[in-house]
Scaffold this motif. Structure first.
Motif: not given
Length: 1011
Positions: A129-136
């Motif tokens: 999300l906008d460069g942020l890993e939020i989910t595997q």
């Protein structure tokens, strides 16, 4: 935050999931909860959602890092079987959380997940999300070492990160957990105290005792056939191991042994769980007597595919029939895939082109140019000017030989009659054809060509079903296997659908565009202008066009702040970015200039490795506090910019944490830590390997005569080699090995020369990387690679096919190029260097293994020389000197300079003539006094003179210049003297004389390879 958890509970409950409770013991991820690990086993369908507090001692940061916590909150979802639209369901959950998926840049970025301790792996993505890993996001392939059928899909949400983005806060402590209560207020104390415990206070003896007790209890429960309690104790073992690991107390041997024990118990648990469920007749269904179709919101995947197939087949049936007058048409094939790994985009594009060209060439269908374009979600092949029908042709069917087809009276035999009848013909229709030396009966027929639709239906189905990648996975479409799930197939010949099915997938005219487009699925009216049709909908299928947009956009943005992008240096990164997006949208971001105090290599590595950002530098190449991120398609630039800036800030905070901690750690302490790092079980720890490198480097220095300052530098650097592998920074960012050795060594008071040698120890790190610039650095780097090659070949771990986990091909090229780059090493042979490395090995190195390693390096030299444009014949001719790559290349240059030289042509002809007549076993010894013929004596005289003039000289140019008289003598000898006379003594003497001529040029080049 609690509101977000309630929203996800509600969303997934509405999509058929059970809501269960977290595991009541520490787990490192929601994956380890029995509701995932056990339930993905066996045939029973299973949909579940739950919150899982995930405990990772190694992520302890005393609550100081904005994104790292020893206990973080995951929300876990399992859908079994995978429903076919899991990505769309996931995006729906983000929308339920209040995330505007059209405004944000949401990306599925390759991630190949594995848990060695549990024998589990799967393929999927990190969701950004906008460069942020939020989910595997993972399609499980194995768990407990058991191949899973059906395949489950897992979604593991990182809740703190998601809520930080939703609430626009930069530190987990500032999250509003509930009205009036922050995360830090509620859990900050626990985060600090548990970090203290895991990093500083946990008693090692107690933890080891607990590990053994838990393993024993797990074993007892397995023997009692109770998989659920057994698994709970496997989890306790895992957590205890993680505590010991965080305390730096796991040795090489202990790590290997513990992993093997946990993996073995997990496998037994998985097998026992499935057996127990089968004894219970699989209460949730899915057994041999039940059908467990995957459902997409109430509709089975197979049923949905069937309905789609029927609709498309109907559409094809109502289109005008093809006739001979239909004219040429464009063929378009689109294979729709969930996001492929960037490397696979390029590889698959070429593979589809090659197989399509091969298969079309095997038909009698006329066609024009074949073009293939690809992006992360699709591979599109277009073929111009496809004829509507194959050409008719005459087919000759060969039967038995005429002698067997007719009797003495000329009547057809049973063989002839049977052959004719098998092809629906009368024996009277049989003709004759000559095949080789035999005459056969034959049938000749006119075969009418098939329609393009008929040809292409089977051909395109084979193209799709034959797709393979470096790593393949299964999903809920039987008999297909590829890098990621294939979800749709569009196949058009002009305006007509080319109908075919591959498993449960049917071709049609519908394609998918961006997931947030309305509608996301559109019908394609015609194959003509296919790429333009997609471009109008925000999809650039042409990779070259995407790359131009990336480069031009990034260059323009960097220029706007007085900077530039180093396009050539970051070419591979730009290629990767190109294949991560379907429509590149470059966005300029910035970061706090205080981070520029960190070494530039750290800043760049974080940008490149973790975030795929392009750094901005000034005219001199100095880092500036800006970067360019590339979003996929349209988005709110300000929203995406802020998100990426926040991610980079957190990454740099993490790097700062490691940097400060490492600067407070003595080099000797880091050296001790590498004793806990496993290199390879049979080859010992990383410290063992460092000791071998050090010893080999010193022996190499002895051989080449290194002395003075260079020797002092080498000895000190050899004593410190690999120490930075014990640093926190390199543990987190392994590509900084060597870089951090240089930085930390200087700051610890080591000389610049020693620090540089430690850095050069790791060079070259990849193709095209710089080579060591100092002699001590070159010797360390050479020793490193020789040890790696010898050790791994000794234990049978050489590369196979495309698998090269230890980078031995890269290491072998490193050996070659280091030896080529340093004239001081000209006297060091490859075989000598490998033999020195053998002396230090802890394992037996069989002679064949050593020879295999040497040949492996020589093949890399050969390949490199051919790839840069040297003629294959010439390269192979000089490989006889490749034990010294520098000498081999020098000889190659000489050989190329002699091309077309009349003197060399005569020399080559003479030596080849000698070599053809003299057996290889004949020694170059003869009696000059036994030479009676004038031509014999003249050849002896010319040979003696050449030996004196050359005096051991091995230059090919010199040999050519000094052997004119010898060549003339050889030619006269063969004209006037019969070598193979009856007298055995004379014959042997003459052969000995010729063998001596042969030996004069022996080993300079391989004369036989030159033709």
């Amino acid at each position: 935050m609690q509101e977000a958890l309630l929203v996800l509970n509600k969303y997934w409950t509405e999509h058929g999931c059970l809501v269960v409770q977290p595991m009541n013991t520490e787990v490192g991820a929601g994956t380890l909860n029995p509701s995932t690990f056990l339930r993905v086993q066996g045939p029973e369908p299973w949909r579940v959602a739950y919150v899982e507090p995930s405990v990772r001692p190694d992520d302890s940061r005393y609550g100081e890092n904005p994104n790292r916590l020893q206990t973080h909150t995951q929300f876990q979802v399992i859908l079994k079987p995978e429903p076919g639209n899991a990505q769309e369901l996931f995006l729906g959950s983000l929308q339920a959380l209040g995330i505007d998926t059209a405004a944000h840049d949401i990306r599925f970025v390759e991630d190949n997940w594995a848990s060695p301790a549990l024998g589990a792996w799967g393929l999927g993505w990190e969701v950004w999300l906008d460069g942020l890993e939020i989910t595997q996001f993972t399609y499980f392939q194995q768990a407990g070492g058991i191949t899973l059928d059906p395949v489950s899909v897992e979604m593991t949400y990182g809740m703190e990160r998601i809520v930080m983005a939703l609430q626009d806060v930069s530190h987990f402590k500032d999250i509003q957990y509930a009205p009036g209560v922050t995360y830090g207020e509620a859990f900050g104390q626990a985060e600090y105290e548990m970090s203290r415990y895991y990093l500083d206070e946990a008693d090692l003896d107690t933890q080891r005792t607990l590990f053994e007790a838990y393993a024993g209890e797990a074993r007892r429960m397995l023997d009692a056939r109770l998989p659920v309690p057994a698994y709970s104790y496997v989890l306790k073992c895992s957590h205890t191991f993680n505590v010991l690991d965080a305390r730096g107390a796991i040795s090489t041997t202990e790590r290997a042994r513990s992993f093997a024990r946990m993996r073995g118990m997990a496998h037994e648990v998985a097998e026992l769980w499935v057996a127990r469920r089968e004894e219970l007749s699989f209460p949730l269904g899915g057994g041999p007597d039940t059908a467990a179709d995957a459902t997409v919101d109430g509709t089975s995947a197979d049923a949905a595919a069937g309905e789609s197939a029927g609709a498309e087949q109907d559409a094809a049936a109502t289109a005008p029939a093809l006739t001979a007058e239909s004219g040429r048409a464009t063929l378009a094939l689109e294979i729709g895939v969930e996001e492929m790994p960037p490397a696979e985009v390029t590889r698959t594009s070429q593979a589809v082109h090659d197989v399509l060209a091969e298969k079309l060439a095997a038909t009698r269908l006329g066609y024009g140019d074949i073009r293939v374009a690809a992006g992360p979600r699709r591979v599109i092949a277009t073929v111009a000017d496809v004829e509507p029908w194959e050409s008719d042709y005459e087919q000759t069917l060969k039967g038995p030989q005429v002698s067997a087809a007719y009797d003495a009276d000329g009547n057809p035999t049973k063989a002839a009659v049977g052959f004719a009848r098998s092809h629906g013909a009368d024996p009277a229709e049989l003709g004759r054809v000559v095949v080789g030396a035999n005459e056969h009966v034959a049938l000749t027929r006119q075969v009418v060509g098939r329609s393009a639709e008929e040809v292409l239906s089977s051909l395109l189905a084979e193209v799709v079903s034959g797709l393979r990648a470096e790593k393949n996975m299964r999903w809920n479409v039987p008999r297909l296997s590829f890098t990621r799930p294939i979800r749709w197939i569009t196949a058009l010949l002009g305006e007509r659908v080319v109908p075919f099915t591959v498993s449960s997938l049917a071709s049609g005219r519908t394609t998918q565009v961006h997931r947030n487009a309305v509608p996301a699925a559109v019908e394609v009216p015609t194959a003509d202008g296919y790429l333009s049709f997609l471009k109008e909908r925000g999809i650039l299928a042409d990779a070259a066009e995407r790359r131009r947009l990336v480069v031009d956009g990034a260059t323009r943005l960097a220029s706007s702040v007085g900077g530039r992008i180093q396009v050539e240096q970051y070419g591979p990164l730009i290629d990767e970015i190109t294949n991560l997006v379907e429509f590149p949208t470059p966005i300029l971001g910035s970061f706090d200039a205080k981070y520029l105090l960190l070494p530039p290599d750290i800043l760049v590595t974080v940008m490149r490795k973790h975030q795929r950002y392009l750094p901005v530098v000034d005219a001199e190449g100095t880092m500036q506090p800006y970067f360019v991120a590339v979003a996929n398609g349209s988005c709110d630039h300000d929203v995406v910019r802020r998100g990426n800036e926040a991610v980079l800030r957190a990454r740099y905070e993490d790097a700062s944490f490691f940097w400060k901690a490492d600067l407070e750690t003595p080099l000797s302490e880091m050296m001790e830590k590498i004793r806990l790092l496993t290199f390879e079980e049979r080859l010992g720890s990383m410290a063992d390997r460092a000791d071998r490198i050090s010893a080999v480097a010193r022996r190499l220095a002895d051989v080449v005569g290194v002395s003075g300052t260079d020797r002092e530098v080498l000895d000190r650097a050899a004593a410190l080699t690999k120490f930075d592998l014990g640093s926190q920074m390199v543990t987190e960012l392994s590509s900084l090995a060597g870089v951090m050795a240089r930085e930390y060594a200087v700051r610890a008071g080591e000389s610049e020369a020693v620090a540089q040698a430690l850095f050069e120890n790791e060079l070259p790190r990849f193709g095209g990387d710089r080579l060591p610039g100092t002699l001590p650095g070159a010797l360390l780097a050479l020793a490193d690679r020789l040890d790696l090659l010898v050790g791994l070949f000794a234990i049978g771990a050489e590369p196979t096919g495309s698998s090269d986990p230890f980078g031995l091909r890269r290491s072998a090229l490193g050996v070659v190029n280091i030896l080529l780059s340093r004239s001081e090493l000209a006297g060091l042979g490859l075989s000598q260097g490998l033999a020195i490395a053998v002396e230090q090995q802890a394992v037996m190195v069989e002679p064949k293994r050593l020879d295999d390693a040497a040949q492996f390096v020589l093949r890399r030299l050969e390949q490199q020389l051919i790839e840069v444009g040297h003629a294959t014949t010439d390269v192979r001719a000089v490989l006889v000197r490749a034990d010294s790559p520098l000498l081999a290349v020098h000889t190659l240059e000489e050989l190329e300079s002699l091309q077309g030289d009349d003197r060399f042509v005569r020399v080559l002809a003479a030596f080849q003539r000698v070599r053809r007549i003299v057996p290889a076993s004949v020694e170059g010894a003869y009696g000059p006094d036994q030479l009676k013929e004038p031509a014999e004596q003249a050849l002896h005289s010319a040979l003696t003179k050449c030996r004196q003039v050359l005096d051991g000289e091995t230059s090919l140019v010199r040999l050519t210049a000094e052997t004119g008289e010898l060549v003339d003598a050889v030619n006269v000898f063969f004209k006037d003297v019969l070598v193979m006379v009856e007298d055995p003594g004379v014959r042997a003497n003459r052969l000995g004389l010729l063998a001596a001529v042969r030996d004069l040029a022996q080993g300079i080049v391989d004369w036989e390879k030159l033709g």
